[in-house]
Design a protein around this motif. Structure first.
Motif, PDB file in Angstrom:
ATOM      1  N   GLY A   1       0.815  -1.205   0.000  1.00 55.44           N
ATOM      2  CA  GLY A   1       0.000   0.000   0.000  1.00 55.44           C
ATOM      3  C   GLY A   1       0.847   1.252   0.000  1.00 55.44           C
ATOM      4  N   LEU A   2       0.183   2.363   0.264  1.00 48.92           N
ATOM      5  CA  LEU A   2       0.837   3.672   0.319  1.00 48.92           C
ATOM      6  C   LEU A   2       1.005   4.080   1.781  1.00 48.92           C
ATOM      7  N   VAL A   3       2.216   4.511   2.121  1.00 48.63           N
ATOM      8  CA  VAL A   3       2.499   4.905   3.498  1.00 48.63           C
ATOM      9  C   VAL A   3       3.468   6.079   3.476  1.00 48.63           C
ATOM     10  N   GLN A   4       3.395   6.918   4.493  1.00 46.27           N
ATOM     11  CA  GLN A   4       4.332   8.028   4.593  1.00 46.27           C
ATOM     12  C   GLN A   4       5.671   7.557   5.123  1.00 46.27           C
ATOM     13  N   ALA A   5       6.692   8.285   4.794  1.00 49.63           N
ATOM     14  CA  ALA A   5       8.032   7.970   5.305  1.00 49.63           C
ATOM     15  C   ALA A   5       7.990   7.904   6.831  1.00 49.63           C
ATOM     16  N   GLY A   6       8.665   6.890   7.370  1.00 52.95           N
ATOM     17  CA  GLY A   6       8.655   6.662   8.811  1.00 52.95           C
ATOM     18  C   GLY A   6       7.580   5.701   9.263  1.00 52.95           C
ATOM     19  N   GLY A   7       6.659   5.383   8.375  1.00 57.98           N
ATOM     20  CA  GLY A   7       5.560   4.494   8.707  1.00 57.98           C
ATOM     21  C   GLY A   7       5.934   3.028   8.602  1.00 57.98           C
ATOM     22  N   SER A   8       4.929   2.187   8.780  1.00 58.60           N
ATOM     23  CA  SER A   8       5.141   0.739   8.793  1.00 58.60           C
ATOM     24  C   SER A   8       4.116   0.041   7.918  1.00 58.60           C
ATOM     25  N   LEU A   9       4.513  -1.100   7.403  1.00 57.97           N
ATOM     26  CA  LEU A   9       3.624  -2.008   6.683  1.00 57.97           C
ATOM     27  C   LEU A   9       4.024  -3.432   7.023  1.00 57.97           C
ATOM     28  N   ARG A  10       3.055  -4.333   6.931  1.00 55.50           N
ATOM     29  CA  ARG A  10       3.341  -5.754   7.114  1.00 55.50           C
ATOM     30  C   ARG A  10       2.851  -6.520   5.908  1.00 55.50           C
ATOM     31  N   LEU A  11       3.776  -7.150   5.225  1.00 56.31           N
ATOM     32  CA  LEU A  11       3.452  -7.972   4.067  1.00 56.31           C
ATOM     33  C   LEU A  11       3.279  -9.429   4.494  1.00 56.31           C
ATOM     34  N   SER A  12       2.384 -10.107   3.799  1.00 57.72           N
ATOM     35  CA  SER A  12       2.163 -11.530   4.034  1.00 57.72           C
ATOM     36  C   SER A  12       2.278 -12.276   2.705  1.00 57.72           C
ATOM     37  N   CYS A  13       2.724 -13.513   2.791  1.00 61.18           N
ATOM     38  CA  CYS A  13       2.808 -14.368   1.607  1.00 61.18           C
ATOM     39  C   CYS A  13       2.354 -15.762   2.010  1.00 61.18           C
ATOM     40  N   VAL A  14       1.301 -16.226   1.378  1.00 59.50           N
ATOM     41  CA  VAL A  14       0.749 -17.546   1.683  1.00 59.50           C
ATOM     42  C   VAL A  14       1.010 -18.482   0.519  1.00 59.50           C
ATOM     43  N   ALA A  15       1.549 -19.627   0.824  1.00 60.17           N
ATOM     44  CA  ALA A  15       1.769 -20.664  -0.188  1.00 60.17           C
ATOM     45  C   ALA A  15       0.632 -21.669  -0.125  1.00 60.17           C
ATOM     46  N   SER A  16       0.171 -22.078  -1.295  1.00 60.00           N
ATOM     47  CA  SER A  16      -0.911 -23.056  -1.344  1.00 60.00           C
ATOM     48  C   SER A  16      -0.606 -24.097  -2.413  1.00 60.00           C
ATOM     49  N   GLY A  17      -1.290 -25.241  -2.295  1.00 59.11           N
ATOM     50  CA  GLY A  17      -1.078 -26.277  -3.294  1.00 59.11           C
ATOM     51  C   GLY A  17      -0.557 -27.568  -2.714  1.00 59.11           C
ATOM     52  N   ARG A  18      -1.251 -28.113  -1.734  1.00 59.08           N
ATOM     53  CA  ARG A  18      -0.866 -29.385  -1.120  1.00 59.08           C
ATOM     54  C   ARG A  18       0.564 -29.345  -0.612  1.00 59.08           C
ATOM     55  N   ILE A  19       0.880 -28.298   0.120  1.00 56.66           N
ATOM     56  CA  ILE A  19       2.224 -28.088   0.640  1.00 56.66           C
ATOM     57  C   ILE A  19       2.563 -29.100   1.718  1.00 56.66           C
ATOM     58  N   VAL A  20       3.734 -29.704   1.600  1.00 59.13           N
ATOM     59  CA  VAL A  20       4.270 -30.566   2.652  1.00 59.13           C
ATOM     60  C   VAL A  20       5.282 -29.771   3.476  1.00 59.13           C
TER      61      VAL A  20
END
Length: 121
Positions: A10-29
């Motif tokens: 997303g859009l954030v001002q300098a000094g701010g924070s963001l949290r990214l997520s990444c989900v893997a799918s597909g019969r993961i072992v």
């Protein structure tokens, strides 16, 4: 086939924070190393951070002390907590896994579709 899906950009001002997520799918072992990369406009894709299945981490010098990578193996998910963001952090952030073991076999090097992070000054 394994798929990686990022979210949280997303859009954030300098000094701010963001949290990214990444989900893997597909019969993961299991997944070996998961990582975050970024590509700014007109530049090559670069490594941001990686994390092994045991939790060992590595960071690019430019983000050390500001970004934290983590993962939840049970959820096949990795996170990137980004604090003290700078305009130069603006880029498309991509999730990657070096080896994904699924019930149907090994998937090497899948990438997510990317999520845009924009930091305004």
């Amino acid at each position: 086939q394994a798929q990686l899906v990022e979210s949280g950009g997303g859009l954030v001002q300098a000094g701010g924070s963001l949290r990214l997520s990444c989900v893997a799918s597909g019969r993961i072992v299991s997944i070996n190393i998961m990582g975050w990369y970024r590509q700014a406009s007109g530049k090559q894709r670069e490594l941001v951070a990686t994390i092994t299945s045991r939790g060992d981490t590595e960071y690019a010098d430019s983000v050390k002390g500001r970004f934290t990578i983590s993962r939840d193996n049970a959820k096949s998910t990795t996170y990137l907590q980004m604090n003290s963001l700078k305009p130069e952090d603006t880029a498309v952030y991509y999730c990657n896994a070096d080896r994904v073991y699924t019930s149907r076999g090994l998937i090497v090097g899948p990438w997510g579709q990317g999520t845009q992070v924009t930091v305004s000054s």
